[in-house]
Design a protein around this motif. Structure first.
Motif, short mmCIF file in Angstrom:
data_model
loop_
_atom_site.label_atom_id
_atom_site.label_comp_id
_atom_site.label_asym_id
_atom_site.label_seq_id
_atom_site.Cartn_x
_atom_site.Cartn_y
_atom_site.Cartn_z
N LEU A 41 0.81 -1.22 0.00
CA LEU A 41 0.00 0.00 0.00
C LEU A 41 0.85 1.28 0.00
O LEU A 41 0.33 2.36 0.25
N GLY A 42 2.13 1.14 -0.28
CA GLY A 42 2.97 2.33 -0.41
C GLY A 42 3.39 2.95 0.90
O GLY A 42 3.76 4.12 0.96
N ARG A 43 3.33 2.18 1.98
CA ARG A 43 3.82 2.65 3.27
C ARG A 43 5.20 2.06 3.55
O ARG A 43 5.61 1.09 2.94
N ARG A 44 5.89 2.68 4.49
CA ARG A 44 7.12 2.08 5.00
C ARG A 44 6.77 1.14 6.14
O ARG A 44 5.67 1.22 6.69
N PHE A 45 7.66 0.24 6.48
CA PHE A 45 7.35 -0.73 7.51
C PHE A 45 8.49 -0.91 8.48
O PHE A 45 9.66 -0.68 8.16
N CYS A 46 8.12 -1.28 9.69
CA CYS A 46 9.07 -1.68 10.71
C CYS A 46 8.46 -2.89 11.40
O CYS A 46 7.39 -2.79 12.00
N THR A 47 9.08 -4.05 11.26
CA THR A 47 8.53 -5.26 11.85
C THR A 47 9.56 -5.89 12.78
O THR A 47 10.75 -5.93 12.48
N ILE A 48 9.09 -6.34 13.94
CA ILE A 48 9.95 -6.92 14.97
C ILE A 48 9.50 -8.36 15.20
O ILE A 48 8.32 -8.63 15.36
N GLU A 49 10.46 -9.27 15.24
CA GLU A 49 10.13 -10.68 15.45
C GLU A 49 11.33 -11.37 16.11
O GLU A 49 12.48 -11.10 15.74
N VAL A 50 11.07 -12.24 17.06
CA VAL A 50 12.14 -12.90 17.79
C VAL A 50 12.56 -14.21 17.14
O VAL A 50 13.71 -14.66 17.31
N CYS A 51 11.68 -14.84 16.36
CA CYS A 51 11.97 -16.15 15.77
C CYS A 51 12.78 -15.99 14.49
O CYS A 51 12.33 -15.35 13.53
N ASP A 52 13.95 -16.61 14.46
CA ASP A 52 14.83 -16.47 13.30
C ASP A 52 14.19 -17.03 12.03
O ASP A 52 14.34 -16.48 10.94
N GLU A 53 13.46 -18.13 12.17
CA GLU A 53 12.82 -18.75 11.01
C GLU A 53 11.81 -17.80 10.38
O GLU A 53 11.78 -17.64 9.15
N TYR A 54 11.00 -17.14 11.20
CA TYR A 54 10.01 -16.19 10.68
C TYR A 54 10.69 -14.97 10.05
O TYR A 54 10.23 -14.44 9.04
N ILE A 55 11.80 -14.55 10.66
CA ILE A 55 12.56 -13.42 10.11
C ILE A 55 13.03 -13.74 8.70
O ILE A 55 12.93 -12.91 7.78
N GLN A 56 13.53 -14.94 8.50
CA GLN A 56 14.04 -15.32 7.18
C GLN A 56 12.91 -15.34 6.15
O GLN A 56 13.10 -14.90 5.01
N TYR A 57 11.75 -15.84 6.52
CA TYR A 57 10.60 -15.82 5.61
C TYR A 57 10.27 -14.38 5.23
O TYR A 57 10.01 -14.06 4.06
N THR A 58 10.27 -13.49 6.22
CA THR A 58 9.93 -12.08 5.98
C THR A 58 10.93 -11.44 5.03
O THR A 58 10.55 -10.77 4.07
N LEU A 59 12.22 -11.65 5.29
CA LEU A 59 13.25 -11.06 4.45
C LEU A 59 13.17 -11.57 3.01
O LEU A 59 13.31 -10.81 2.05
N GLN A 60 12.94 -12.87 2.87
CA GLN A 60 12.88 -13.45 1.52
C GLN A 60 11.77 -12.81 0.70
O GLN A 60 11.97 -12.49 -0.48
N GLU A 61 10.62 -12.59 1.30
CA GLU A 61 9.49 -12.04 0.54
C GLU A 61 9.60 -10.54 0.33
O GLU A 61 9.23 -10.03 -0.72
N LEU A 62 10.13 -9.83 1.30
CA LEU A 62 10.20 -8.37 1.16
C LEU A 62 11.36 -7.92 0.30
O LEU A 62 11.34 -6.82 -0.24
N GLU A 63 12.38 -8.74 0.16
CA GLU A 63 13.53 -8.34 -0.65
C GLU A 63 13.25 -8.48 -2.14
O GLU A 63 13.99 -7.97 -2.97
N VAL A 64 12.20 -9.17 -2.50
CA VAL A 64 11.87 -9.36 -3.91
C VAL A 64 11.17 -8.11 -4.43
O VAL A 64 10.10 -7.71 -3.95
N ASN A 65 11.78 -7.48 -5.40
CA ASN A 65 11.20 -6.29 -6.04
C ASN A 65 10.74 -5.24 -5.02
O ASN A 65 9.63 -4.73 -5.09
N LEU A 66 11.62 -4.94 -4.06
CA LEU A 66 11.28 -3.94 -3.05
C LEU A 66 11.28 -2.55 -3.67
O LEU A 66 12.32 -2.03 -4.06
#
Length: 434
Positions: free
Chosen positions: A352-377
């Motif tokens: 939606l054209g906003r900036r984001f700040c997401t906090i998560e303690v689980c490394d596995e979930y962090i990696q999923y997040t990074l993989q999806e957000l790094e694509v065509n950011l």
């Protein structure tokens, strides 16, 4: 001709006949007290014919500050029934103090329009610690769904429900600090069913939303809305609630099948007028780009199907996050999720054209997040890079090469210098006492 009906005051031969008579008696009384220094107004005087008295409300700056009671026969002020002068004066001073603070706040509002300079951020760490790394008033919207509380020890890291609520309070308190004044904190919560341990016990349902609401009230937020997220009817049967009644139909065994969750909406005090954020935005194109389409939710009941993802046991649907972000933020705002999971809020913010700040303690979930957000950011207004911070606890010896490095890391995680100094002294004394 019909005889004119006499008023109660006339029927009883009161000495105080009219509201003007009552006000004048109070004016004369006030002039002999310390209240004469204040511009006091009057509400509507009323007769209480049961006790033969007049009651005259006192107002200051449109707020009620007390009552003066007059004996309708003797015209004397009944000080036992009247508000004490000292109490009235203290109420006036309190109103003046609040008025002064509001004036200061209004002046501050008229001058400041805060635009956060945060980049997109994915932070690994515990929410209550990671939030301490964010600057004051750097977030435009918070939307999150905190972890479920479950009293079964094999599924829970919390010693008790009070410990769980303490964590939520710590996070809400830090979120208030980083949230811009007058902006929104939206939280998705639901009641929690704690299953019975044996056939001889009953299951327990904990009203989590009501307890969390109280924390928001105590931590400086104003309640705005309670939105009901309603799922399809079949979604609730997974909880197992209501199956016993469906089979036996006995009275007192009835339990409703849960198909709703709460989406509670709060604003950080002071609740600056929404017009401030619309009229004072230096970029009119952002206001235009943030307009909401016609098919918006018109009631506080939102019909949204639940989401499922093999990577996470309890995600909320992207549709829910997108609606919240559209309704409570502008394009290019910074949206924070302190319990980020696999990044549902962050991905909705990016879409939606906003900036984001997401906090998560689980490394596995962090990696999923990074993989999806790094694509065509791609950001609508700038080519921002994802900033990834790892604030999780580490046992790696490399992390502790020097005492200075350790102190620096602990301060970064939110420990104050006083806390570290006290801990150091305690450690030294323990060594001496051995």
């Amino acid at each position: 001709m019909s005889e004119v009906k006499k008023m109660v005051a006339e029927q009883r031969n009161y000495s105080v006949l009219t509201t003007d008579d009552a006000k004048q008696i109070v004016i004369n009384y006030i002039q002999k007290t310390e209240l004469s220094n204040y511009e006091i107004e009057f509400g509507l005087p009323e007769i209480n014919d049961r006790y033969d008295i007049w009651k005259v409300p006192l107002l200051y700056m449109k707020e009620t500050i007390g009552d003066i009671v007059i004996n309708a026969y003797s015209k004397e002020v009944d000080e036992k029934l009247s508000s004490k002068i000292s109490v009235i004066r203290n109420r006036i001073l309190s109103i003046q103090a609040k008025s002064s603070e509001k004036t200061k706040t209004r002046k501050k509002r008229s001058k400041e329009f805060i635009i956060s300079n945060l980049d997109n951020m994915v932070i690994k760490g515990r929410a209550e610690v990671a939030l301490k790394t964010l600057p004051d008033q750097s977030i435009d919207l918070i939307f999150t769904s905190p972890p479920y509380y479950n009293a079964r020890k094999q599924y829970s890291e919390y010693e008790s429900y009070d410990d769980y609520l303490l964590l939520i309070r710590k996070v809400i308190r830090e979120c208030r600090r980083v949230l811009i004044d007058g902006k929104f904190f939206v939280i998705n919560v639901s009641h929690v069913l704690v299953p019975r341990s044996s056939r001889n016990e009953s299951s327990t349902r904990i009203a989590v939303p009501f307890d969390i609401h109280q924390i928001f009230m105590e931590e400086g937020f104003e309640f705005i809305d309670d939105i009901i997220w309603q799922k399809p009817e079949g979604a609730g049967w997974a909880s197992g609630r209501g199956r016993r009644f469906a089979a036996d139909r006995n009275p007192m065994q009835y339990k409703a099948v849960p198909v709703t969750e709460y989406v509670l909406v709060y604003r950080k005090k002071p609740c600056i007028l929404i017009d401030h954020f619309i009229r004072n935005n230096p970029n009119p194109e952002i206001i235009k780009a943030s307009k909401i389409e016609d098919d918006y939710e018109k009631t506080n009941v939102w019909y949204i199907s639940p989401a499922r993802d093999k990577r996470h046991p309890a995600i909320f649907p992207a549709e829910l996050a997108e609606k919240v972000i559209k309704y409570y933020s502008f394009v290019n705002d910074v949206v924070l999720d302190p319990f980020g999971g696999i990044g549902t809020t962050a991905k909705a913010a990016k879409k939606l054209g906003r900036r984001f700040c997401t906090i998560e303690v689980c490394d596995e979930y962090i990696q999923y997040t990074l993989q999806e957000l790094e694509v065509n950011l791609i950001d609508m207004f700038s080519e921002r890079k994802i900033v990834y911070k790892d604030l999780s606890d580490k046992n790696d010896d490399e992390d502790f090469k020097s005492f200075e490095h350790l102190v620096h890391r602990l301060i970064h995680e939110g420990y104050s210098k006083d806390e570290l100094y006290d801990a150091l002294l305690k450690g030294i004394n323990n060594i001496k006492n051995k």
